[in-house]
Design an enzyme around this catalytic site. Structure first.
Site, mmCIF file in Angstrom:
data_model
loop_
_atom_site.group_PDB
_atom_site.id
_atom_site.type_symbol
_atom_site.label_atom_id
_atom_site.label_comp_id
_atom_site.label_asym_id
_atom_site.label_seq_id
_atom_site.Cartn_x
_atom_site.Cartn_y
_atom_site.Cartn_z
ATOM 1 N N ARG A 64 11.076 -6.487 4.725
ATOM 2 C CA ARG A 64 11.006 -5.019 4.645
ATOM 3 C C ARG A 64 12.148 -4.372 5.427
ATOM 4 O O ARG A 64 12.452 -4.763 6.549
ATOM 5 C CB ARG A 64 9.663 -4.569 5.196
ATOM 6 N N ARG A 83 10.982 -2.794 11.084
ATOM 7 C CA ARG A 83 9.897 -2.365 11.976
ATOM 8 C C ARG A 83 9.746 -3.399 13.081
ATOM 9 O O ARG A 83 9.784 -4.594 12.819
ATOM 10 C CB ARG A 83 8.588 -2.282 11.172
ATOM 11 N N LYS A 119 0.845 -1.213 0.000
ATOM 12 C CA LYS A 119 0.000 0.000 0.000
ATOM 13 C C LYS A 119 0.876 1.257 0.000
ATOM 14 O O LYS A 119 0.640 2.178 -0.761
ATOM 15 C CB LYS A 119 -0.900 0.063 1.250
ATOM 16 N N ARG A 162 -9.691 1.414 8.654
ATOM 17 C CA ARG A 162 -9.311 0.030 8.885
ATOM 18 C C ARG A 162 -10.404 -0.741 9.623
ATOM 19 O O ARG A 162 -10.253 -1.926 9.867
ATOM 20 C CB ARG A 162 -8.079 0.042 9.761
ATOM 21 N N ARG A 192 -1.254 -9.548 12.662
ATOM 22 C CA ARG A 192 -1.786 -8.427 11.866
ATOM 23 C C ARG A 192 -2.648 -8.941 10.716
ATOM 24 O O ARG A 192 -3.670 -8.351 10.381
ATOM 25 C CB ARG A 192 -0.633 -7.557 11.344
HETATM 26 P P1 ADP Z 1 0.417 -2.641 7.926
HETATM 27 O O1 ADP Z 1 1.756 -2.887 7.305
HETATM 28 O O2 ADP Z 1 0.021 -3.746 8.877
HETATM 29 O O3 ADP Z 1 -0.647 -2.314 6.941
HETATM 30 P P2 ADP Z 1 0.583 0.107 9.006
HETATM 31 O O4 ADP Z 1 1.928 0.662 8.792
HETATM 32 O O5 ADP Z 1 -0.519 0.657 8.179
HETATM 33 O O6 ADP Z 1 0.668 -1.479 8.946
HETATM 34 O O7 ADP Z 1 0.156 0.314 10.547
HETATM 35 C C1 ADP Z 1 0.995 -0.090 11.604
HETATM 36 C C2 ADP Z 1 0.196 -0.168 12.873
HETATM 37 O O8 ADP Z 1 -0.350 1.112 13.192
HETATM 38 C C3 ADP Z 1 -1.004 -1.092 12.822
HETATM 39 O O9 ADP Z 1 -0.685 -2.450 13.077
HETATM 40 C C4 ADP Z 1 -1.881 -0.500 13.927
HETATM 41 O O10 ADP Z 1 -1.402 -0.856 15.210
HETATM 42 C C5 ADP Z 1 -1.652 0.986 13.742
HETATM 43 N N1 ADP Z 1 -2.632 1.589 12.822
HETATM 44 C C6 ADP Z 1 -2.377 2.177 11.625
HETATM 45 N N2 ADP Z 1 -3.500 2.625 11.057
HETATM 46 C C7 ADP Z 1 -4.506 2.325 11.907
HETATM 47 C C8 ADP Z 1 -5.922 2.531 11.884
HETATM 48 N N3 ADP Z 1 -6.535 3.135 10.855
HETATM 49 N N4 ADP Z 1 -6.642 2.084 12.946
HETATM 50 C C9 ADP Z 1 -6.056 1.483 13.993
HETATM 51 N N5 ADP Z 1 -4.738 1.251 14.073
HETATM 52 C C10 ADP Z 1 -3.956 1.661 13.048
#
Ligand code: ADP
Length: 301
Positions: A192, A236, A81, A158, A247
């Protein structure tokens, strides 16, 4: 990057970059702000339609054809994404807003939320709607002050509740649902690497899925860092096997329904990634009726 829009609503939106768009942000920020102080009882329908209904609502609706794109990227952890949202953001000249990045910035700031967030994120859980909307509102407010317009959201909404809140405050034009074969997702998260200095995203995983039982193979080359980033790479803390699997489970339970939310509104564009960036980027642009002239020129050079 130079962009030529061929047709479609994507193209229409992309070519109206100079339109007056500030009210959109003002509206979103004002509408979201009350949520941060009364989250547990916040009712988007009630609060937004009655008590906090901003005067700009009519303006926003009228201007929705004459503003920058307001797009959302959906997709499992590791799907890419951030990569594609960031490329489209450069191409279209709209900010790429990743709520994951906002959470990580907050974590790194050692502010009051930091330790609470650390625990949630390292367990692969979702941050509360209250916190995430507060972070997003602040980001949009800062962007509005700098004259930003439009956005490509990555990682938000989300949950269906987040999608409902967003729908209550602004129009989303398009939701791009990126999909990648499940075998590749875990490997991509584990591979990553991020440059601790410039924030660039790289990947050391070489994904080579052989064709089997009538399913085609898939190859995704590693994405190595440039020499200046090579010694500054970090991973990360939530990219461990256990946390990535968690996740992915949370995505199925909490975010999969968001796909249906937008599908039922006719806004969902499903996009199956055929491989790495060289194969996927031109196909994504084609699906969006966009063209990246610079990319074409560099490919031809
Ligand atoms: P991913 O690679 O899992 O898509 P992101 O970088 O988008 O991860 O997000 C990392 C973390 O930040 C998530 O696992 C969550 O803990 C938090 N997070 C990000 N966006 C949201 C959201 N819209 N609602 C709740 N938690 C979020």
């Amino acid at each position: 990057m130079a962009v030529v829009s061929r047709c479609s609503r994507a193209a229409t939106a992309a070519t109206t970059a100079n339109a007056t768009t500030a009210p959109t942000f003002a509206y979103l920020i004002r509408s979201l702000s009350p949520f941060s102080s009364s989250s547990s009882t916040f009712d988007p329908q009630n609060d937004l339609n009655n008590r906090n209904k901003p005067a700009v609502l009519g303006t926003l609706k009228r201007e929705s054809k004459g503003r920058n794109v307001q797009w959302v990227f959906l997709g499992c952890p590791g799907v890419g994404k951030g990569t594609y949202a960031s490329r489209l953001s450069n191409l279209l000249g709209v900010p790429h807003i990743s709520t994951g990045d906002l959470v990580r910035d907050e974590l790194a700031s050692s502010g009051p939320l930091s330790s609470q967030l650390k625990e949630i994120v390292t367990q692969g859980k979702l941050v509360s709607d209250e916190i995430i909307i507060d972070l997003l509102s602040k980001r949009l407010e800062a962007g509005e002050a700098k004259g930003e317009s439009g956005f490509i959201l990555d990682g938000f909404p989300r949950t269906v509740r987040q999608a409902e809140i967003l729908e209550g405050v602004t129009d989303i034009d398009l939701v791009i649902n990126l999909k990648l074969r499940e075998e590749a997702l875990l490997a991509k998260c584990l591979g990553r690497r991020i440059c601790s200095e410039c924030g660039g995203n790289y990947n050391v995983a070489c994904i080579d899925i052989k064709a089997e039982n009538g399913r085609p193979g898939m190859y995704m080359a590693p994405l190595p860092p440039p020499p200046q980033c090579a010694s500054k790479l970090i991973t990360r803390p939530d990219d461990t096997e256990e946390v990535v699997k968690q996740r992915l489970r949370i995505y199925q339970a909490m975010t999969r329904p968001v796909e249906d939310f937008y599908r039922s509104r006719g806004k969902l564009l499903e996009f199956d990634l055929p491989g790495g960036i060289p194969e996927s980027w031109p196909k994504l642009l084609c699906a969006l009726n966009l063209e990246d002239r610079e990319d074409k020129q560099s490919a031809a050079a």
